[in-house]
Design an enzyme around this catalytic site. Structure first.
Site, PDB file in Angstrom:
ATOM      1  N   LYS A  90      34.523  40.844 -84.905  1.00 14.51           N
ATOM      2  CA  LYS A  90      35.038  41.559 -83.733  1.00 14.51           C
ATOM      3  C   LYS A  90      35.186  40.573 -82.571  1.00 14.51           C
ATOM      4  O   LYS A  90      34.330  39.698 -82.376  1.00 14.51           O
ATOM      5  CB  LYS A  90      34.077  42.687 -83.378  1.00 14.51           C
ATOM      6  CG  LYS A  90      34.565  43.659 -82.321  1.00 14.51           C
ATOM      7  CD  LYS A  90      33.547  44.787 -82.143  1.00 14.51           C
ATOM      8  CE  LYS A  90      33.947  45.776 -81.080  1.00 14.51           C
ATOM      9  NZ  LYS A  90      32.943  46.863 -80.905  1.00 14.51           N
TER      10      LYS A  90
ATOM     11  N   SER B 117      34.614  51.575 -80.900  1.00 16.92           N
ATOM     12  CA  SER B 117      35.515  50.537 -80.436  1.00 16.92           C
ATOM     13  C   SER B 117      35.824  49.466 -81.488  1.00 16.92           C
ATOM     14  O   SER B 117      36.702  48.628 -81.286  1.00 16.92           O
ATOM     15  CB  SER B 117      34.890  49.840 -79.211  1.00 16.92           C
ATOM     16  OG  SER B 117      33.667  49.209 -79.567  1.00 16.92           O
TER      17      SER B 117
ATOM     18  N   SER C 214      30.103  52.769 -82.179  1.00 13.09           N
ATOM     19  CA  SER C 214      31.333  51.985 -82.292  1.00 13.09           C
ATOM     20  C   SER C 214      31.543  51.303 -83.630  1.00 13.09           C
ATOM     21  O   SER C 214      32.613  50.745 -83.876  1.00 13.09           O
ATOM     22  CB  SER C 214      31.374  50.918 -81.179  1.00 13.09           C
ATOM     23  OG  SER C 214      31.450  51.522 -79.918  1.00 13.09           O
TER      24      SER C 214
END
Length: 502
Positions: A69, A147, A171
């Protein structure tokens, strides 16, 4: 899905074949915007040899492509947190989790897209372009969750073998549920946060997304080490105590919280949840109704605490030392604005600005007692609720856990990961911020308490898929939650759920 998983595992057996398989998948799914950046030497044997040259630990991760990420720093790729304010930023070092992956021989294949600084539930609040799910409904793309939506989509579309995400209030688990993959959030403090761009320090946890529970466990075990660079990393003594406590597998006492049976639970999710509970019961496990009364207040507390920490963490982005800086004069003396006001106004997205303002207000002298302090009290109540229902005691509260079993307690808690199937991106655009925040209602409580939790995909039955076309999702996420430090038991229980269907 079974045949897809079989092809994936066959390709994974040979590292070079696996690398070519990954590159082909990346080309097919460019339009989903799951990936922000790639290494220069992405494909071919050269990249593989370069990664193997860094390996110092013999591991099953050798040669496996793992995406990271883009709020986790890497020295060979830019790290932007999907924000304009960090445009062009290059870290001089690897995050500890990235360093450990390299030491185990893994190939860092790409940096994945996300909601800006991790603030969002659908991966639409991003400077790199909104992430799209590989699934659609009536021709409209679905939300990939957030997210860590880029990481989830990259795994679901086989653009990587596994991916790292960060979980602040769900997330990792929410996008895993929406994308049909496994998403694991370990106990807070087990995996190092050194090199992770902070959103909310007391909640941020590095998590793992993978095609199966076993793959997620393999990555987790490679990263589960003490890190002196991270002040929140659990010390070795606590880790040893937690390993002695892990309850293992066998017959499970499964908690079913009545507060999670909410009106907003969609019929398909409710049906899949009941079917999974019945299958576990038929397999010899026992079900026990439990009560977690503070759950109703958890979401409100989270959206006070997380923005408060974010408003402090994001104060350092001023455009002076690194990242984006406005092209014109960066000060407005007539309006009494500071040097960096224009840069921050242009560099941050709308959702980030909203949370900075909300957090700054809740920390202000006139609001801190009514909001921030009250939210901290709710957080403690949520932790106490979980401690009360688990059989194992919390190792952070009890130094000697050998004689502190609760005979009436449960081993794990099973809930849906999300109350509904993923909405379309168009529906997300019409949602108010508060409506969007509701997606986290089932995932936030475990985050507030710092507990290990994992989302496992459960296939929808023919009846549950009624009204859905062939391009829509074919699974829902089920969430397994365990006592703090009981991560191995959570993974073992998740494997039990997974084995019911795959």
């Amino acid at each position: 899905m079974l045949s897809a998983r079989s092809c994936w595992r066959n390709a994974s057996k040979t590292p070079y074949r696996h690398a070519r398989y990954i590159v082909a998948a990346e080309g097919r799914h460019d339009s989903l915007d799951a990936i922000i950046s790639f290494p220069d030497t992405q494909s071919g044997e050269g990249a593989e040899e370069e990664q193997h040259g860094q390996a110092t630990i013999s591991s099953g991760l050798a040669g496996k492509s793992i995406a990271v990420k883009d709020n986790i720093v890497t020295k060979d790729l830019p790290t932007t947190a999907a924000s304009r304010i960090l445009a062009g930023y290059a870290s001089p070092f690897d995050a500890t989790v990235v360093k450990l992956l390299r030491q185990h021989g893994a190939a860092i294949s790409s940096k994945t897209n996300l909601d800006e600084f991790g603030m969002g539930s659908h991966s639409q609040n991003t400077n790199a372009g909104p992430v799209l799910s590989p699934y659609s409904r009536n021709g409209l793309p679905l939300s990939p969750g957030g997210s860590s939506g880029g990481s989830a989509v990259a795994v679901a579309t086989e653009q990587c073998w596994a991916a790292l995400g960060t979980d602040t209030g769900g997330s990792v688990r929410l996008p895993a549920a929406y994308s049909g993959v496994v998403g694991f959030k370990p106990s807070y403090g087990l995996l190092s946060r050194w090199g992770v761009i902070q959103y909310a320090n007391s909640l941020d946890t590095v998590g793992v997304l993978a095609q199966s529970v076993e793959d997620a466990r393999q990555v987790f075990r490679s990263l589960d080490v003490f890190d002196a660079e991270d002040p929140t990393s659990l010390p070795v003594s606590v880790r040893q105590r937690m390993r002695l406590q892990n309850s293992g597998s066998g017959q499970l006492r499964i908690g079913v919280p009545k507060e999670y049976n909410i009106q907003e639970l969609s019929s398909s999710v409710r049906s899949a949840y009941a079917r999974t509970l019945n299958a576990l019961l038929a397999a010899g496990h026992t079900l026990h109704q439990i009560s977690l009364p503070s759950t109703r207040r958890a979401l409100s507390a989270y959206y006070v605490l997380a923005p408060a920490e974010a408003s402090s963490n994001l104060a350092k982005y001023d455009g002076i030392r690194y990242g984006y800086r406005t092209s014109g004069p960066d000060a407005l003396p007539k309006d009494n604005l500071p040097l960096y006001a224009q840069t921050r106004g242009e560099g941050f997205g709308e959702e980030v600005k909203r949370r900075i303002l909300l957090g700054a207000y809740t920390l202000s002298s006139e609001a801190i007692d009514n909001y921030f302090i009250q939210a901290q009290k709710v957080r403690r109540l949520v932790q106490q609720d979980f401690d009360r229902v688990f059989a194992q005691s919390n190792p952070l509260l009890h130094a000697d856990t050998s004689n502190s079993l609760n005979a009436e307690g449960v081993d794990i808690i099973l809930t849906p990961t999300a109350p509904t199937l993923p909405p379309t991106v168009e529906e997300v655009k019409r949602q108010s911020p508060v409506e969007s925040y509701m997606n986290d209602v089932f995932t936030v409580p475990a985050s507030l308490a710092g507990l290990p939790a994992i989302s496992v995909s459960v296939p929808l039955s023919g009846q549950e898929r009624e009204g859905l076309d062939e391009h829509d999702v074919n699974s829902v996420g089920m969430q397994v939650i365990g006592q703090f430090g009981d991560d191995e038991s959570v993974l073992a229980a998740a494997k039990v759920v997974e084995d019911l269907y795959y």
